[in-house]
Design a protein around this motif. Structure first.
Motif, PDB file in Angstrom:
ATOM      1  N   GLU A  31      -7.904  -8.007  23.635  1.00 43.86           N
ATOM      2  CA  GLU A  31      -9.179  -7.421  24.068  1.00 43.86           C
ATOM      3  C   GLU A  31     -10.195  -8.504  24.399  1.00 43.86           C
ATOM      4  O   GLU A  31     -10.890  -8.449  25.420  1.00 43.86           O
ATOM      5  CB  GLU A  31      -9.729  -6.493  22.977  1.00 43.86           C
ATOM      6  N   GLU A  32     -10.304  -9.497  23.526  1.00 42.93           N
ATOM      7  CA  GLU A  32     -11.246 -10.591  23.785  1.00 42.93           C
ATOM      8  C   GLU A  32     -10.828 -11.377  25.024  1.00 42.93           C
ATOM      9  O   GLU A  32     -11.679 -11.820  25.808  1.00 42.93           O
ATOM     10  CB  GLU A  32     -11.309 -11.516  22.568  1.00 42.93           C
ATOM     11  N   ALA A  33      -9.520 -11.526  25.219  1.00 42.81           N
ATOM     12  CA  ALA A  33      -9.035 -12.236  26.405  1.00 42.81           C
ATOM     13  C   ALA A  33      -9.413 -11.495  27.684  1.00 42.81           C
ATOM     14  O   ALA A  33      -9.832 -12.114  28.674  1.00 42.81           O
ATOM     15  CB  ALA A  33      -7.520 -12.399  26.322  1.00 42.81           C
ATOM     16  N   LEU A  34      -9.293 -10.169  27.685  1.00 42.84           N
ATOM     17  CA  LEU A  34      -9.648  -9.402  28.885  1.00 42.84           C
ATOM     18  C   LEU A  34     -11.139  -9.525  29.195  1.00 42.84           C
ATOM     19  O   LEU A  34     -11.535  -9.610  30.369  1.00 42.84           O
ATOM     20  CB  LEU A  34      -9.261  -7.934  28.702  1.00 42.84           C
ATOM     21  N   ARG A  35     -11.981  -9.548  28.149  1.00 40.22           N
ATOM     22  CA  ARG A  35     -13.411  -9.739  28.391  1.00 40.22           C
ATOM     23  C   ARG A  35     -13.684 -11.120  28.981  1.00 40.22           C
ATOM     24  O   ARG A  35     -14.519 -11.282  29.877  1.00 40.22           O
ATOM     25  CB  ARG A  35     -14.190  -9.544  27.092  1.00 40.22           C
ATOM     26  N   ASP A  36     -12.974 -12.117  28.491  1.00 42.26           N
ATOM     27  CA  ASP A  36     -13.149 -13.470  29.013  1.00 42.26           C
ATOM     28  C   ASP A  36     -12.688 -13.558  30.463  1.00 42.26           C
ATOM     29  O   ASP A  36     -13.349 -14.180  31.304  1.00 42.26           O
ATOM     30  CB  ASP A  36     -12.362 -14.454  28.146  1.00 42.26           C
ATOM     31  N   VAL A  37     -11.549 -12.941  30.766  1.00 43.96           N
ATOM     32  CA  VAL A  37     -11.018 -12.959  32.131  1.00 43.96           C
ATOM     33  C   VAL A  37     -11.973 -12.256  33.090  1.00 43.96           C
ATOM     34  O   VAL A  37     -12.123 -12.663  34.250  1.00 43.96           O
ATOM     35  CB  VAL A  37      -9.627 -12.308  32.164  1.00 43.96           C
ATOM     36  N   ALA A  62      -2.103  -5.210  31.089  1.00 42.22           N
ATOM     37  CA  ALA A  62      -3.449  -4.996  31.617  1.00 42.22           C
ATOM     38  C   ALA A  62      -3.750  -5.946  32.770  1.00 42.22           C
ATOM     39  O   ALA A  62      -4.359  -5.553  33.781  1.00 42.22           O
ATOM     40  CB  ALA A  62      -4.477  -5.172  30.498  1.00 42.22           C
ATOM     41  N   LEU A  63      -3.333  -7.205  32.640  1.00 39.91           N
ATOM     42  CA  LEU A  63      -3.558  -8.167  33.719  1.00 39.91           C
ATOM     43  C   LEU A  63      -2.768  -7.780  34.967  1.00 39.91           C
ATOM     44  O   LEU A  63      -3.277  -7.880  36.097  1.00 39.91           O
ATOM     45  CB  LEU A  63      -3.151  -9.569  33.260  1.00 39.91           C
ATOM     46  N   ARG A  64      -1.546  -7.319  34.794  1.00 40.52           N
ATOM     47  CA  ARG A  64      -0.722  -6.961  35.952  1.00 40.52           C
ATOM     48  C   ARG A  64      -1.196  -5.657  36.605  1.00 40.52           C
ATOM     49  O   ARG A  64      -0.945  -5.428  37.797  1.00 40.52           O
ATOM     50  CB  ARG A  64       0.745  -6.824  35.515  1.00 40.52           C
ATOM     51  N   ALA A  65      -1.870  -4.799  35.853  1.00 40.48           N
ATOM     52  CA  ALA A  65      -2.343  -3.523  36.411  1.00 40.48           C
ATOM     53  C   ALA A  65      -3.612  -3.684  37.228  1.00 40.48           C
ATOM     54  O   ALA A  65      -3.949  -2.801  38.024  1.00 40.48           O
ATOM     55  CB  ALA A  65      -2.585  -2.519  35.275  1.00 40.48           C
ATOM     56  N   ASP A  66      -4.319  -4.779  37.065  1.00 42.95           N
ATOM     57  CA  ASP A  66      -5.583  -5.011  37.775  1.00 42.95           C
ATOM     58  C   ASP A  66      -5.317  -5.879  39.004  1.00 42.95           C
ATOM     59  O   ASP A  66      -4.839  -7.009  38.882  1.00 42.95           O
ATOM     60  CB  ASP A  66      -6.570  -5.723  36.835  1.00 42.95           C
ATOM     61  N   PRO A  67      -5.617  -5.392  40.201  1.00 41.27           N
ATOM     62  CA  PRO A  67      -5.368  -6.195  41.408  1.00 41.27           C
ATOM     63  C   PRO A  67      -6.065  -7.550  41.374  1.00 41.27           C
ATOM     64  O   PRO A  67      -5.567  -8.522  41.944  1.00 41.27           O
ATOM     65  CB  PRO A  67      -5.922  -5.313  42.534  1.00 41.27           C
ATOM     66  N   GLY A  68      -7.203  -7.638  40.665  1.00 38.64           N
ATOM     67  CA  GLY A  68      -7.934  -8.895  40.617  1.00 38.64           C
ATOM     68  C   GLY A  68      -7.287  -9.957  39.746  1.00 38.64           C
ATOM     69  O   GLY A  68      -7.581 -11.147  39.896  1.00 38.64           O
ATOM     70  N   THR A  69      -6.409  -9.541  38.833  1.00 38.98           N
ATOM     71  CA  THR A  69      -5.766 -10.507  37.926  1.00 38.98           C
ATOM     72  C   THR A  69      -4.247 -10.451  38.004  1.00 38.98           C
ATOM     73  O   THR A  69      -3.573 -11.121  37.226  1.00 38.98           O
ATOM     74  CB  THR A  69      -6.200 -10.234  36.470  1.00 38.98           C
TER      75      THR A  69
END
Length: 289
Positions: A31-37, A62-69
Motif C-alpha cells: 500500500e505504501e509503495a503504491l502511494r509512493d509510485v 496493482a502495478l500491472r493493472a494500471d496503464p501508467g505503471t
C-alpha cells in the motif's frame, strides 16, 4: 529505485547496497509503495513477497493493472523454494525473480539487466530451475511450548573447534521477542572482538534474519528453542543458527524459507536441513588488523 520490504533492517541494508548505483526510496508494504509510485514513478521496483497488508504479488498485480505503471520493471526477492514459486511470480508478470539466499553481485547484475530489457535491449528472463524439495520425515512429538520458556534459555558452553578459537553459545525461546535479545548480545560480542561496525551490522542482520526464519517457519519442533553459536578465530567469524523443527513446503501465505537472508559478498551462507532441525551457517573472513 523503489525498495519494498516490511523488515526495517533489510530496507536499510538494501539502501546501503544500492545507493552507490541508484537513487533509492523505500516503502514498508504494498500500500505504501503504491502511494509512493503515484507521486513519482520509479525506474524499477524491488519488492519482497511476504508483507502485511498488500503483499508483493498484490503490489505487482496493482502495478500491472494500471496503464501508467504497467511497464515498470518489478524484481522480487523471496525465499520461497521450488519451481512453483517461480512460476507463480512469472505468471503474475514479474520481470525477474531472485530466490534467497543470493549474492549481492547477482542482485546488482540482475537489476541492471532488467533495466536494460525495459529499454528493449534484451529478451525475456526464464524462471530459474530449482530442485524439488525433499519430503521430511514425520516430526517427533513436541514436549514443550515456547510460551513456557524465558527469551534466553541456559545452554552449556560449546568447546572451541580450533586452537585459538573461542565459541560462545546461546539458546533462545522460539518466539519473536527473543530476536532483540539475540541482536544485542551478538552486536556486543562482535564489537568487543574488534570487528568494524559495517561488518558487525551485516553479520547481525544475517543472523537475526536466520533466527526469525527459524521462529516463524520451523514446524512442530522437538524443542521450542533456537540455538545460536558464534566462533571467533584469527581468520574468520562463524555464526550458526539452529532450529529443532521440520520445514515443509510453504503455502501461498508464506514467503521466508529456511536460511532466507540476504547473502552478500561479505560472507558465505549455507543451510543444512535434517529431520531434527536445520542449521544455517554464516561464515565471514576477518580482515587482517
Amino acid at each position: 529505485m523503489l525498495v519494498v520490504d516490511d523488515n526495517a533492517d533489510m530496507r536499510a541494508y538494501l539502501t546501503r547496497l544500492l545507493s552507490p548505483s541508484w537513487t533509492v526510496r523505500t516503502a514498508r508494504d504494498g500500500e505504501e509503495a503504491l502511494r509512493d509510485v503515484a507521486r513519482v514513478c520509479p525506474d524499477v521496483v524491488l519488492s519482497d513477497v511476504m508483507m502485511p497488508g498488500l503483499d508483493g504479488f498484490g503490489l505487482l498485480r496493482a502495478l500491472r493493472a494500471d496503464p501508467g505503471t504497467r511497464a515498470v520493471p518489478v524484481v522480487m526477492l523471496t525465499a520461497r523454494a521450488g519451481q512453483e514459486a517461480a512460476v507463480e511470480g512469472f505468471d503474475a508478470g514479474v520481470d525477474d525473480y531472485l530466490p534467497k539466499p543470493f549474492e549481492s553481485a547477482e542482485l546488482l547484475g540482475r537489476l541492471r539487466a532488467v533495466l536494460e530489457r525495459s529499454r528493449g535491449r534484451r529478451g525475456p528472463v526464464l524462471p530459474p530451475a530449482t530442485p524439488a524439495a525433499a519430503v521430511p520425515a514425520p516430526p517427533p512429538p513436541r514436549p514443550r511450548t515456547a510460551g513456557s520458556l524465558p527469551d534466553t534459555v541456559p545452554l552449556p558452553q560449546a568447546p572451541s573447534r580450533a586452537p585459538g578459537a573461542t565459541t560462545t553459545t546461546w539458546r533462545f525461546a522460539s518466539r519473536a521477542s527473543s530476536i532483540p535479545a539475540l541482536r544485542r548480545r551478538l552486536q556486543a560480542l562482535l564489537l568487543d572482538a574488534g570487528l568494524d561496525e559495517d561488518r558487525v551490522h551485516d553479520l547481525v542482520l544475517a543472523a537475526c534474519e536466520a533466527a526469525t526464519n527459524a521462529v516463524e517457519h520451523a514446524q512442530d519442533p522437538l524443542e521450542p528453542v533456537v540455538d545460536v553459536g558464534v566462533t571467533l578465530d584469527d581468520g574468520a567469524v562463524e555464526i550458526a543458527v539452529r532450529d529443532h523443527g521440520q520445514w515443509k513446503e510453504r503455502t501461498s501465505s508464506m514467503d521466508r524459507g529456511r536460511g532466507s537472508m540476504l547473502m552478500s559478498a561479505f560472507a558465505d551462507v549455507t543451510a543444512v536441513p535434517g529431520p531434527a532441525g536445520t542449521t544455517v551457517t554464516i561464515r565471514s573472513p576477518r580482515p587482517a588488523a
